[in-house]
Design an enzyme around this catalytic site. Structure first.
Site, short mmCIF file in Angstrom:
data_model
loop_
_atom_site.label_atom_id
_atom_site.label_comp_id
_atom_site.label_asym_id
_atom_site.label_seq_id
_atom_site.Cartn_x
_atom_site.Cartn_y
_atom_site.Cartn_z
N HIS A 129 33.37 -55.60 88.12
CA HIS A 129 34.71 -55.43 88.27
C HIS A 129 34.45 -54.15 90.02
O HIS A 129 33.38 -54.28 90.17
CB HIS A 129 34.64 -53.93 87.25
CG HIS A 129 36.25 -53.57 86.90
ND1 HIS A 129 36.39 -52.52 87.69
CD2 HIS A 129 36.69 -54.36 86.35
CE1 HIS A 129 37.48 -52.34 87.84
NE2 HIS A 129 38.27 -53.21 86.85
N ASP A 206 26.82 -49.90 83.97
CA ASP A 206 28.62 -50.66 83.53
C ASP A 206 28.77 -50.95 82.08
O ASP A 206 29.41 -51.66 81.79
CB ASP A 206 29.02 -50.94 84.42
CG ASP A 206 31.01 -51.02 84.24
OD1 ASP A 206 30.94 -50.78 83.14
OD2 ASP A 206 31.51 -51.71 85.70
N GLN A 209 32.81 -52.66 79.12
CA GLN A 209 33.81 -53.26 78.11
C GLN A 209 32.26 -53.50 76.94
O GLN A 209 32.53 -54.30 75.56
CB GLN A 209 33.19 -54.76 79.12
CG GLN A 209 34.47 -55.05 79.22
CD GLN A 209 35.67 -55.19 79.48
OE1 GLN A 209 35.80 -55.17 78.21
NE2 GLN A 209 36.64 -54.45 80.38
N LYS A 232 39.42 -47.59 76.72
CA LYS A 232 38.94 -49.07 75.93
C LYS A 232 37.87 -48.86 75.02
O LYS A 232 37.93 -50.35 74.24
CB LYS A 232 37.98 -49.85 77.18
CG LYS A 232 38.56 -49.81 78.66
CD LYS A 232 37.53 -50.77 79.63
CE LYS A 232 37.94 -51.12 80.95
NZ LYS A 232 39.65 -51.52 81.60
N CYS A 372 40.21 -57.33 88.50
CA CYS A 372 39.35 -56.61 88.91
C CYS A 372 38.68 -57.85 89.88
O CYS A 372 36.99 -56.80 89.64
CB CYS A 372 39.75 -55.11 88.93
SG CYS A 372 40.66 -53.98 88.55
N1 PLP Z 1 34.11 -51.91 84.18
C1 PLP Z 1 34.58 -52.54 83.95
C2 PLP Z 1 33.33 -53.98 83.53
C3 PLP Z 1 35.58 -53.05 83.45
O1 PLP Z 1 36.05 -54.14 83.36
C4 PLP Z 1 36.66 -52.04 83.95
C5 PLP Z 1 37.95 -51.67 83.78
O2 PLP Z 1 38.36 -53.39 83.59
C6 PLP Z 1 36.13 -51.12 84.44
C7 PLP Z 1 34.85 -51.06 85.15
C8 PLP Z 1 36.89 -49.73 85.73
O3 PLP Z 1 37.83 -48.72 83.93
P1 PLP Z 1 38.06 -47.75 84.58
O4 PLP Z 1 39.43 -48.90 84.71
O5 PLP Z 1 38.54 -47.46 82.55
O6 PLP Z 1 37.82 -47.01 85.43
#
Ligand code: PLP
Length: 413
Positions: A129, A206, A209, A232, A372
Site C-alpha cells: 500500500h 503492516d 488487512q 478496518k 493505493c
Molecule cells: N496498509 C494496507 C495494506 C491497507 O490496506 C491500508 C488501507 O487501506 C493501509 C495500510 C492504510 O490504512 P489507514 O488508511 O487506516 O492508515
C-alpha cells in the site's frame, strides 16, 4: 453457511449494524462489499463512545479529578485490551496512533533516524500500500536510503527466493504487508520474519488487512513492529496501533514533540516519558480507544474460528461464482487458502469505474481504482480493478447479488 455466533442477515438493520439496514437507490438490504477500505461499526462500539462523551469525558493522564481518572482508567484498559488481542508482552509495547499509516510513518521516521544512513536499505514488496512505500520515500529524500523491492509472481505471490537474495550488509529493516489489500494474498510472514532475523534485520508487518480476519500473536510471529487500523476491524476512525518490541521502542527517538511524551522540559534540555507515552504526544483520542477496545471485544466474542470459517467459505464461494461470468479475470492467488477476503477483478474491457458506478445503482458497494497500490497496478499492467471485500456480516446472498449485478452490468455493454 450459517454460524450461530455471527449476525444474521435479518438482524442487520435493526440490530448489530444499523447502517446495513439502509435503503440505497431503493435497494434493500445494502450489499456492502467495501470492507477492506473500512468496516461498518457494531452498535456496541458507537454506544460506548457516546456514553463516554456523555458521562465520562475529561482529558486523560494529568487530572486529579474524578472524571479525568475515570477517562484515564478507560483509556489504559483499552490499551490492555489491545495488548491481549495481539498477545504483546506488555502494554508498554502498545502505542496508540491514528492508524496504520501513522504507525508506519513513525517507524520509518524514528527507526530511520536512529539506525539508517545514506546507502542503507529497506526491503519492501511489490504489493505494498502507498503508506508502506511513501513513508520510506520520505526517509529516502531526507537520508538517501535505498528501497529494495521483493517481486511477485503473476499469481500475486511473493517470490521468496528473490526476497532472500535482497539481503546484504546495508539491509536495515524489512517492511511488508501481511495481507495485500488488492490481491488478497496472505503472505508467509513467519518465514519472512525468520529469514530477516537470520540476517539480523528487524521486521515491520503492516497488519491493516490481516487483523480483521485472523488471530494475531506478535510473540509467536516474532515481528519487531506490527501496525493496524481500528476502522478496518469494526472500530472507529482516527485510531490505530503500533506494536513495537520494547527493546526497539526504547532505542528509537520520539516521533512528535508535545505534552504527554515528556518527563521534564526546560529550554536547555527535555527528557522523555517512559514507554509507550514517549510516542504519544498531545491529547490522545481516548474516546476512540474505548471504541477500539469494544470492537476488539466484539471480534473476540465471536471468535476467529467462526470468522475465518465464514469468510473462507464466502471467499471460496465468491471465487467460484464470479468465474461463471464470461470474460472474468480475478487477480491474486487461485489457491483459496492463500487468498484472504479480498477479491479484485476485471470483466472484459468494461472500465472498473463504470462497473463500480453501475453496481452502486443496484445497491452494491464495491471499490474501484488503484487501491493505493499504483506500483502493483503497474506490475499487473492495469490502471485499476473492481474490488469486493468481505466482513463477518456478509453472506452468500451478498455474493449472489454481486454476481447477478455484474451480469446485469455486462448486459448493458
Ligand atoms: N496498509 C494496507 C495494506 C491497507 O490496506 C491500508 C488501507 O487501506 C493501509 C495500510 C492504510 O490504512 P489507514 O488508511 O487506516 O492508515
Amino acid at each position: 453457511m450459517q454460524i450461530d455466533s455471527l449476525p444474521t442477515r435479518e438482524g442487520l438493520g435493526k440490530g448489530l449494524f444499523p447502517i446495513l439496514g439502509k435503503v440505497i437507490y431503493g435497494k434493500y438490504p445494502l450489499v456492502y462489499l467495501d470492507n477492506a477500505a473500512t468496516t461498518q461499526k457494531p452498535r456496541q462500539v458507537v454506544e460506548a463512545m457516546t456514553e463516554e462523551y456523555y458521562n465520562v469525558n475529561a482529558n486523560v493522564h494529568r487530572g486529579v479529578h474524578f472524571l479525568s481518572q475515570q477517562a484515564t482508567d478507560l483509556h489504559e484498559a483499552s490499551r490492555e485490551t489491545v495488548r491481549r488481542f495481539l498477545n504483546a508482552r506488555s502494554t508498554t509495547e502498545i502505542v496508540f496512533t491514528r492508524g496504520t499509516t501513522e504507525s508506519i510513518n513513525l517507524v520509518a521516521s524514528c527507526f530511520g533516524q536512529a539506525f539508517m544512513k545514506e546507502g542503507d536499505e529497506v526491503i519492501l514488496s511489490e504489493m505494498e500500500h502507498h503508506s508502506n512505500i511513501v513513508s520510506w520515500q520520505l526517509l529516502q529524500a531526507r537520508s538517501g536510503i535505498r528501497l529494495r523491492i521483493v517481486p511477485i509472481t503473476d499469481d500475486g505471490l511473493l517470490k521468496m527466493d528473490e526476497y532472500e537474495k535482497l539481503f546484504n550488509e546495508r539491509t536495515k529493516i524489512v517492511s511488508i504487508t501481511h495481507v495485500s489489500n488488492v490481491l488478497g494474498t496472505i503472505n508467509p510472514v513467519k518465514d519472512i520474519i525468520r529469514i530477516a532475523h537470520e540476517h539480523g534485520v528487524p521486521v515491520l508487518i503492516d497488519g491493516a488487512q490481516s487483523t480483521p480476519h485472523m488471530p494475531i500473536d506478535v510473540q509467536e510471529l516474532g515481528c519487531d513492529f506490527f501496525a493496524f487500523s481500528g476502522h478496518k476491524i469494526y472500530g472507529p476512525t482516527g485510531i490505530g496501533v503500533l506494536y513495537g518490541k520494547e527493546e526497539w521502542l526504547d532505542r528509537i527517538p520520539p516521533y512528535m514533540g508535545g505534552g504527554e511524551m515528556i518527563k521534564t522540559v526546560s529550554f536547555e534540555r527535555t527528557t522523555f516519558n517512559e514507554l509507550p507515552y514517549k510516542f504519544e504526544a498531545g491529547t490522545p483520542d481516548y474516546v476512540a480507544s474505548t471504541g477500539l477496545a469494544q470492537a476488539l471485544d466484539f471480534v473476540t466474542s465471536i471468535g476467529f474460528d467462526a470468522i475465518q470459517a465464514h469468510e473462507r467459505d464466502l471467499t471460496a464461494y465468491a471465487m467460484q461464482r464470479l468465474m461463471e461470468v464470461e470474460d472474468m479475470k480475478i487477480y491474486g492467488p487461485k489457491e483459496v487458502s492463500l487468498h484472504d477476503a479480498v477479491i479484485s477483478f476485471q470483466v472484459g474491457n468494461i472500465h472498473h469505474l463504470d462497473m463500480g458506478t453501475l453496481l452502486d445503482r443496484l445497491g452494491i458497494a464495491v471499490r474501484t481504482g488503484h487501491h493505493c497500490a499504483e506500483p502493483l497496478m503497474r506490475r499487473l499492467g492495469i490502471e485499476g480493478t473492481c474490488r469486493a471485500s468481505f466482513a463477518l456480516y456478509n453472506t452468500r446472498e451478498d455474493v449472489d447479488a454481486l454476481v447477478e449485478g455484474i451480469k446485469r452490468v455486462k448486459q448493458m455493454f
